[in-house]
Structures are given as C-alpha cells and as structure tokens.
Scaffold this motif. Structure first.
Motif, PDB file in Angstrom:
ATOM      1  N   ARG A   1       4.328 -11.246  -1.362  1.00  0.00           N
ATOM      2  CA  ARG A   1       3.788 -10.514   0.017  1.00  0.00           C
ATOM      3  C   ARG A   1       2.238  -9.718  -0.193  1.00  0.00           C
ATOM      4  O   ARG A   1       1.722  -9.771   1.025  1.00  0.00           O
ATOM      5  N   SER A   2       1.865  -9.191  -0.523  1.00  0.00           N
ATOM      6  CA  SER A   2       0.111  -9.226  -1.121  1.00  0.00           C
ATOM      7  C   SER A   2      -0.300 -10.429  -0.303  1.00  0.00           C
ATOM      8  O   SER A   2      -1.270 -10.355   0.240  1.00  0.00           O
TER       9      SER A   2
ATOM     10  N   ALA B   1      -0.094  -6.543   9.494  1.00  0.00           N
ATOM     11  CA  ALA B   1      -0.600  -7.323   8.066  1.00  0.00           C
ATOM     12  C   ALA B   1      -0.572  -5.845   7.983  1.00  0.00           C
ATOM     13  O   ALA B   1      -0.341  -5.411   6.296  1.00  0.00           O
ATOM     14  N   LEU B   2      -1.166  -4.472   8.157  1.00  0.00           N
ATOM     15  CA  LEU B   2      -0.895  -3.517   7.872  1.00  0.00           C
ATOM     16  C   LEU B   2      -0.172  -2.876   7.809  1.00  0.00           C
ATOM     17  O   LEU B   2      -0.673  -2.069   6.047  1.00  0.00           O
ATOM     18  N   PRO B   3       1.482  -2.656   7.634  1.00  0.00           N
ATOM     19  CA  PRO B   3       2.356  -2.021   6.538  1.00  0.00           C
ATOM     20  C   PRO B   3       2.838  -2.410   5.528  1.00  0.00           C
ATOM     21  O   PRO B   3       3.328  -2.291   4.721  1.00  0.00           O
ATOM     22  N   ILE B   4       2.534  -4.017   5.368  1.00  0.00           N
ATOM     23  CA  ILE B   4       2.204  -4.869   4.060  1.00  0.00           C
ATOM     24  C   ILE B   4       1.526  -4.417   3.627  1.00  0.00           C
ATOM     25  O   ILE B   4       1.914  -4.026   2.213  1.00  0.00           O
ATOM     26  N   MET B   5       0.339  -4.094   3.741  1.00  0.00           N
ATOM     27  CA  MET B   5      -0.982  -3.583   2.811  1.00  0.00           C
ATOM     28  C   MET B   5      -0.029  -2.044   2.344  1.00  0.00           C
ATOM     29  O   MET B   5      -0.054  -1.699   0.605  1.00  0.00           O
ATOM     30  N   GLY B   6       0.635  -0.929   3.225  1.00  0.00           N
ATOM     31  CA  GLY B   6       1.156  -0.200   2.432  1.00  0.00           C
ATOM     32  C   GLY B   6       1.962  -0.045   1.502  1.00  0.00           C
ATOM     33  O   GLY B   6       2.418   0.202   0.917  1.00  0.00           O
ATOM     34  N   GLU B   7       3.291  -1.251   2.465  1.00  0.00           N
ATOM     35  CA  GLU B   7       4.328  -1.614   0.544  1.00  0.00           C
ATOM     36  C   GLU B   7       3.822  -2.254   0.045  1.00  0.00           C
ATOM     37  O   GLU B   7       4.142  -1.573  -1.116  1.00  0.00           O
TER      38      GLU B   7
END
Length: 355
Positions: free
Chosen positions: A68-69, A98-104
């Motif tokens: 995911r990263s 990309a943004l919500p995955i970064m938070g995840e």
C-alpha cells in the motif's frame, strides 16, 4: 542519492543494475520500487512519457503484492506527471487516490508531499485560496517529520501565493525562510555537489530577487542574488585558527595550519636572509599548502562552507562597487525560470527492507 544530487546518468546506472537483480530473484516489491525510482529519474530529466511508462509498470505490481505504501507513492508520482503535462483533472484524480492511502499507512512525509502537490494543482488553476489551504496543511507536517527540504519548497510555494495576492512583505519573509533552509542544507554538502543543489532548488531565489527589485530594495536583492550562488574563493586565510565540529576535519585543519605556519616562517626567513634555495623551498611549500586547502574544501562540507560568500563579504564588496553597479552579481539567477516548487517523486522502499 545520485538522483537527489542531480547526477541522473549515475542514478539510472545503479537503478538499472538493481532492477535486473530484483527480477532475477523474483523480488516483486523491490522491482516495483526500482521501476518507480527509474520513473523519477526520467521525470527529473523532463521525459514525462518514459516516467509515466515506468510508473505504470510499477503500479500494478504494488497492488499485486499488497504494498500500500508503494501504491500510494506511485499514484502520487503519476499525478505529478499529469500535472506537468497540463492535465490537472487527472493529476487531482491520482493525488486524491494517493492521499487517503498515505494516511492509512502512516506515511506523514508522503501525506505532506501529496498535500503540497495538490496545492500546486490549484495554484496552476489560479485558485490561490485552495492552493494556500493545502500548503498550510502540508507545512506543519513537514516540520513535524523534520523534512527540511520539503519545508523549504512549501514555504516557497506559500511565498508565491502571497506575492500573487499583493502581499509582498509576507512573500519576502516566506521566500527568505525557504532560502535560509536551503543554504543550511547546502552547508552539509561536499563542494562538487553544492552548485547543482542550488540550481535544482533555485525557484525561491529567482522569485525573491525579482520581488525585491520590484519593491525597490536593490541592496537586499544584491545580497540574496549572491548568497544563493556557490563561490570558489582562494582566500585560504579563512582556514587559519578555525574550529569545526567534525574531529576528522579538525585534525586535517590543524595539520594545514601547521604547514601554513611553516610557510609564514619561511617567508620571514626570506625577508631576513634572501637565497634562491629558500625561494624554491617556499614555492614548493606554498603549492603544497594551497593543494591541501583545496583537498580540504573538496572533502569536508564544513570547510567548503568557509569559502562561500558571507554577508560581511558582500558589505565589503558593495563599498568598492560603483554606485550604479551595486545590484550586479557574477551569475544572474534570472536565467532560471520562475515556477512553483513541486516535490520530487516519492521513492517507496521494498517492504521486506522496512524496519
């Protein structure tokens, strides 16, 4: 490292070696990360077609292996390509994926980078309010994670918004804060990389110098135009008696100072008792001392920094320049385009090498 220092040829050489090995051993995560990084080099070279090609090879592999990263970083980088190609809609599409995955995945640095670049899309669209909103979200995260280079870019971008909204004093402050960070980062680099580093990060300097001239502050513009240029001064007196934090560099400086004192003693002997043999001896030692100083500057960043132009040097220079020439600089920053500062493409690490 070579990519960040601007040596794209060497960067590609090492990445291509890594890619071949990753494929040989079936390291799919490492393959995706390396494909992404090769794309980043082509992006830096302005070859967006090749960059997109490599990113599009990397993306399905990151999704296949559940990285995911890496997926978030690649989505971010594809967004950057589309933004450079002028397709703002697609750029926002990929950044917003990309943004919500970064938070995840807890990638605060990646989150800040994506926020910064979303701000740049809105800036390109002429929406200064939305641009500033995203820059303002990115800045505290960059400070939180200690991303000094990213902080400098976001400060510069905020300066552009203030400039464009007719707030020159605030713009100047943000540009100067950005450049002070970049000069601090330059102080950590060896001599061979210093000029490339400044040229790669020159947007804030161009914008600041132009703005100061527009605001009728030529002396302040003169100082910044010169401070953001790398010099090679031959004033080896700057090394006399200096103290630095690096013990190895200090030992080398102590040795240089000892040789320099011997040279001074020989010069005094020549004044008291001239001889051809002493002249030859002095010239040999002088060449040795100068070469040693050059080696020190090439080896230790803290020594290279001693030879850069300082504000006191500029004050002295201004006193000897004719009044009409006091805004001249040896290398005009105006040959570089004024532009907002995108983040460099993100470089995911293979999952198995994370700690």
């Amino acid at each position: 490292v070579y990519d960040a220092l601007g040596n794209r040829t060497k960067a590609l050489d090492y990445y291509n070696q890594a890619l071949e090995i990753a494929r040989q051993v079936g390291d799919r995560s490492g393959e995706a990360a390396t494909l992404n990084n090769i794309g980043a080099v082509y992006y830096a070279l302005g070859n967006q077609t090749e960059a997109l090609n490599y990113y599009n090879q990397a993306l399905p592999i990151t999704q296949e292996v559940g990285d995911r990263s890496g997926e978030a970083a690649t989505l971010h980088n594809i967004g950057a390509v589309y933004n450079d190609l002028g397709n703002r809609t697609e750029a926002l599409n990929y950044y917003n994926q990309a943004l919500p995955i970064m938070g995840e995945v807890g990638s605060r640095s990646g989150e800040a980078s994506t926020l910064n670049n979303i701000g740049l899309v809105y800036y390109s669209l002429g929406n200064r309010t939305q641009a500033f909103k995203y820059f303002n979200q990115a800045l505290p995260i960059r400070r939180e994670v200690g991303d000094r280079s990213g902080e400098a870019r976001t400060l510069s971008n905020m300066g552009l918004v203030y400039r464009d909204t007719n707030q020159p004093d605030k713009a100047i402050t943000y540009f100067e804060d950005s450049l002070n960070i970049l000069l601090e980062l330059r102080s950590e680099l060896q001599k061979e990389f210093r000029e490339t580093f400044l040229e790669t990060n020159r947007g804030a300097a161009v914008a600041l110098v132009d703005l100061l001239i527009d605001q009728n502050q030529p002396q302040r513009a003169f100082v910044w135009a010169n401070r953001v240029t790398t010099y090679e001064l031959a004033d080896y007196n700057r090394l006399i008696g200096v103290r630095v934090a690096n013990p190895e560099a200090q030992a080398a400086l102590d040795d240089w100072n000892e040789q320099s004192q011997q040279l001074q003693a020989l010069r005094q002997q020549l004044q008291d008792n001239f001889s051809t043999a002493l002249v030859d001896q002095m010239r040999d030692l002088e060449a040795q001392v100068n070469q040693q100083a050059e080696t020190l500057a090439n080896t230790y960043p803290e020594v290279a920094e001693l030879f850069e132009i300082q504000p006191e040097d500029l004050s002295q220079l201004q006193t000897i320049l004719p009044p009409g020439n006091r805004c001249l600089t040896t290398r005009s920053p105006h040959k570089y385009p004024k532009r907002s500062q995108h983040d460099r493409p993100l470089s995911p690490q293979p999952r198995q090498s994370q700690r």
